[in-house]
Design a protein around this motif. Structure first.
Motif, mmCIF file in Angstrom:
data_model
loop_
_atom_site.group_PDB
_atom_site.id
_atom_site.type_symbol
_atom_site.label_atom_id
_atom_site.label_comp_id
_atom_site.label_asym_id
_atom_site.label_seq_id
_atom_site.Cartn_x
_atom_site.Cartn_y
_atom_site.Cartn_z
ATOM 1 N N GLU A 69 -1.112 -1.077 -4.363
ATOM 2 C CA GLU A 69 -2.332 -0.316 -4.167
ATOM 3 C C GLU A 69 -1.912 1.131 -3.907
ATOM 4 N N VAL A 70 -2.292 2.031 -4.772
ATOM 5 C CA VAL A 70 -1.810 3.408 -4.705
ATOM 6 C C VAL A 70 -2.912 4.334 -4.220
ATOM 7 N N SER A 71 -2.586 5.093 -3.177
ATOM 8 C CA SER A 71 -3.452 6.183 -2.725
ATOM 9 C C SER A 71 -2.825 7.480 -3.218
ATOM 10 N N ASP A 72 -3.453 8.086 -4.194
ATOM 11 C CA ASP A 72 -2.921 9.310 -4.784
ATOM 12 C C ASP A 72 -3.455 10.491 -3.980
ATOM 13 N N LEU A 73 -2.589 11.085 -3.166
ATOM 14 C CA LEU A 73 -2.997 12.181 -2.292
ATOM 15 C C LEU A 73 -2.872 13.545 -2.956
ATOM 16 N N GLY A 74 -2.476 13.535 -4.231
ATOM 17 C CA GLY A 74 -2.448 14.790 -4.979
ATOM 18 C C GLY A 74 -1.315 15.702 -4.536
ATOM 19 N N ILE A 75 -1.578 17.004 -4.613
ATOM 20 C CA ILE A 75 -0.589 18.024 -4.249
ATOM 21 C C ILE A 75 -0.914 18.532 -2.851
ATOM 22 N N VAL A 76 0.009 18.345 -1.933
ATOM 23 C CA VAL A 76 -0.168 18.817 -0.564
ATOM 24 C C VAL A 76 0.266 20.285 -0.497
ATOM 25 N N PRO A 77 -0.513 21.149 0.140
ATOM 26 C CA PRO A 77 -0.116 22.568 0.252
ATOM 27 C C PRO A 77 1.289 22.697 0.821
ATOM 28 N N ASP A 78 2.008 23.668 0.319
ATOM 29 C CA ASP A 78 3.412 23.854 0.703
ATOM 30 C C ASP A 78 3.489 24.561 2.054
ATOM 31 N N GLN A 79 2.999 23.853 3.087
ATOM 32 C CA GLN A 79 2.997 24.367 4.452
ATOM 33 C C GLN A 79 3.434 23.250 5.397
ATOM 34 N N ARG A 105 0.860 -1.186 0.000
ATOM 35 C CA ARG A 105 0.000 0.000 0.000
ATOM 36 C C ARG A 105 0.898 1.239 0.000
ATOM 37 N N VAL A 106 0.788 2.029 -1.037
ATOM 38 C CA VAL A 106 1.691 3.170 -1.235
ATOM 39 C C VAL A 106 0.889 4.459 -1.296
ATOM 40 N N ALA A 107 1.305 5.433 -0.487
ATOM 41 C CA ALA A 107 0.734 6.781 -0.544
ATOM 42 C C ALA A 107 1.664 7.648 -1.386
ATOM 43 N N LEU A 108 1.107 8.303 -2.385
ATOM 44 C CA LEU A 108 1.888 9.127 -3.303
ATOM 45 C C LEU A 108 1.386 10.560 -3.234
ATOM 46 N N PHE A 109 2.305 11.490 -2.962
ATOM 47 C CA PHE A 109 1.884 12.891 -3.028
ATOM 48 C C PHE A 109 3.047 13.787 -3.431
ATOM 49 N N SER A 110 2.687 14.969 -3.859
ATOM 50 C CA SER A 110 3.667 15.972 -4.273
ATOM 51 C C SER A 110 3.480 17.211 -3.424
ATOM 52 N N THR A 111 4.557 17.961 -3.273
ATOM 53 C CA THR A 111 4.476 19.263 -2.607
ATOM 54 C C THR A 111 5.101 20.306 -3.528
ATOM 55 N N GLY A 112 4.682 21.519 -3.347
ATOM 56 C CA GLY A 112 5.250 22.598 -4.151
ATOM 57 C C GLY A 112 4.162 23.479 -4.719
ATOM 58 N N ASP A 113 4.222 24.753 -4.369
ATOM 59 C CA ASP A 113 3.197 25.688 -4.845
ATOM 60 C C ASP A 113 3.295 25.945 -6.342
ATOM 61 N N GLU A 114 4.416 25.541 -6.952
ATOM 62 C CA GLU A 114 4.567 25.758 -8.388
ATOM 63 C C GLU A 114 3.846 24.700 -9.220
ATOM 64 N N LEU A 115 3.393 23.622 -8.574
ATOM 65 C CA LEU A 115 2.799 22.508 -9.306
ATOM 66 C C LEU A 115 1.332 22.762 -9.631
ATOM 67 N N ALA A 151 -0.454 15.335 6.359
ATOM 68 C CA ALA A 151 -0.527 14.375 5.257
ATOM 69 C C ALA A 151 0.355 13.162 5.535
ATOM 70 N N LEU A 152 1.552 13.400 6.048
ATOM 71 C CA LEU A 152 2.467 12.301 6.347
ATOM 72 C C LEU A 152 1.914 11.405 7.456
ATOM 73 N N GLN A 153 1.390 12.017 8.500
ATOM 74 C CA GLN A 153 0.884 11.237 9.635
ATOM 75 C C GLN A 153 -0.327 10.393 9.224
#
Length: 432
Positions: A249-259, A205-215, A266-268
């Motif tokens: 199994e992928v949980s796509d968490l999208g783009i996490v706000p750069d805060q 089970r994999v959680a995938l997310f990105s960070t960065g306000d430029e995305l 999100a990590l927890q």
């Protein structure tokens, strides 16, 4: 005074350290053999039968005794007709049996003569009224000398065109071992010994997310309306696809706000329900990013500088019970570090032992005159006339090089390449 830079870690050393953390996941799944492609076997597959079950014909033709055909041109009566899946009687001396591919060999026969080397001869039957009638070829499998005759035009050798019982698989043999990643061929092999269900490793089970306000996600803003400095989030798409190809199994968490707070939340949340958290970007030394301090606050983080190009920055750590891996943000760097490090890690989580790609020797159709201090992975593709051609721009931000190519040249540090040199080629089919 700036702190001294850590020495770059060799790729093989980094991979060994990473794999040492990848203990196989507990629990397994039992799945239909039809649905097991890409999964990793959790237990050996042992055959309860032999394959083939009995001696059978490898071709269409006639089963004979070699002793009855000492020279081409011998004419024999056809005693029976044997099809695949049917029973058969012993072959009477001095006769032949019409036989088809996969049909069982009659006792007494020791060779198959191809039908191309035979000529069927009809034999007339007498009806009660005395008129002649041609044989019907009814397909009986008991001895029947009314099936005509055959002229054997080639002298057979004992054992020709025979498949012997058990020559493929012996009863009690381990056909597939635990840790094997299943492919269409291995699924067919499992089915051939009667296995309709297989015990496989649980999907990671994999959680995938990105960070960065430029995305920016494709589809949300038209290209002509992109704000200055904004980029479309391409990494999310290929990382998700690569994970799915590894049966995750992928949980796509999208783009996490750069805060910082949003990143920690999100990590927890991801750590409680996933085996691995995967991010891209924000792992370079000295980079201002919230991922590193958030991971360190919730668990631990090791930042590695790996001696490869592209793809130097890499991070591994833990957030609660979950593994954390941070990839570099440049698309090609992220793509290749996933292929070289994350892919073996995910496969090891599923209990697969042999996770290293297998390079092959190939000839370079290009020059690479400037050696680098790091081990390089050059995007190439196979040329129709043989050898490998190089993509012109090897920058880590040029994702078109990976789409254009069908593999990489694994070029050692300090190594130049001249046209005609033998190089180590790793196909993307090995890595994807």
């Amino acid at each position: 005074m700036r702190p001294a830079m850590k020495p770059l870690k060799p790729l093989d050393e980094a991979l060994a350290e990473l794999l040492a953390q990848a203990r196989p996941l507990p629990a397994t799944d039992q799945v239909s053999t039809l649905d097991a492609d890409g999964r990793v076997l959790a237990q050996d597959c042992i055959s309860a039968l032999q394959v083939p079950a009995q001696d059978n014909s490898a071709m269409d033709g006639y089963a004979v005794r070699c002793a009855d055909v000492t020279a081409p041109g011998r004419v024999l009566p056809v005693a029976q007709r044997i099809t695949a899946g049917s029973a058969c009687a012993a072959l009477p001396p001095g006769s032949a049996a019409r036989i088809f591919t996969g049909a069982p060999m009659p006792a007494g026969a020791d060779a198959i003569v191809l039908q191309e080397d035979c000529q069927a001869l009809a034999v007339e039957r007498q009806t009660p009224s005395g008129s002649a009638q041609m044989p019907s070829g009814s397909g009986q499998t008991s001895p029947d000398h009314g099936l005509g005759q055959v002229q054997i035009n080639a002298r057979p050798q004992p054992g020709q065109w025979l498949r012997h019982a058990g020559e493929d698989i012996r009863r009690g043999a381990v056909v597939l071992t635990a840790g094997t990643r299943l492919t269409p061929a291995t699924l067919g092999l499992a089915a051939s010994i009667g296995l309709d269900r297989l015990q496989v490793a649980r999907r990671p089970r994999v959680a995938l997310f990105s960070t960065g306000d430029e995305l920016v996600m494709p589809g949300t803003v038209p290209p002509g309306q992109m704000r200055p400095g904004a980029i479309y989030n391409s990494n999310r798409f290929f990382l998700r696809a690569m994970l799915l190809r590894l049966a995750c199994e992928v949980s796509d968490l999208g783009i996490v706000p750069d805060q910082r707070e949003a990143t920690e939340q999100a990590l927890q949340a991801a750590s409680a329900a996933h085996d691995l958290i995967l991010t891209s970007g924000g792992v370079s030394v000295g980079e201002e990013d919230h991922v590193k301090p958030a991971v360190q606050a919730l668990g631990r983080l090791d930042l590695w500088q790996i001696a490869i190009k592209p793809g130097k920055p890499f991070a591994y750590g833990r957030v609660g019970p979950a593994h954390f891996i941070g990839l570099p943000g440049n698309p090609v760097s992220s793509f290749l570090t996933f292929a070289l490090l994350v892919r073996p890690f995910v496969l090891r989580l599923q209990g697969m032992a042999d996770v290293a790609p297998k390079p092959i020797a190939a000839s370079a159709r290009f020059a690479w005159p400037k050696a680098d201090q790091r081990r390089e992975f050059l995007r190439v593709r196979q040329h129709p006339m043989g050898g490998l051609e190089l993509f012109g721009n090897q920058s880590s931000g040029v994702l078109s090089s990976a789409a254009w190519g069908d593999g990489v040249v694994d070029n050692p540090a300090g190594q130049t390449i001249a046209p005609g040199d033998s190089v180590q080629f790793i196909a993307f089919s090995q890595l994807l």
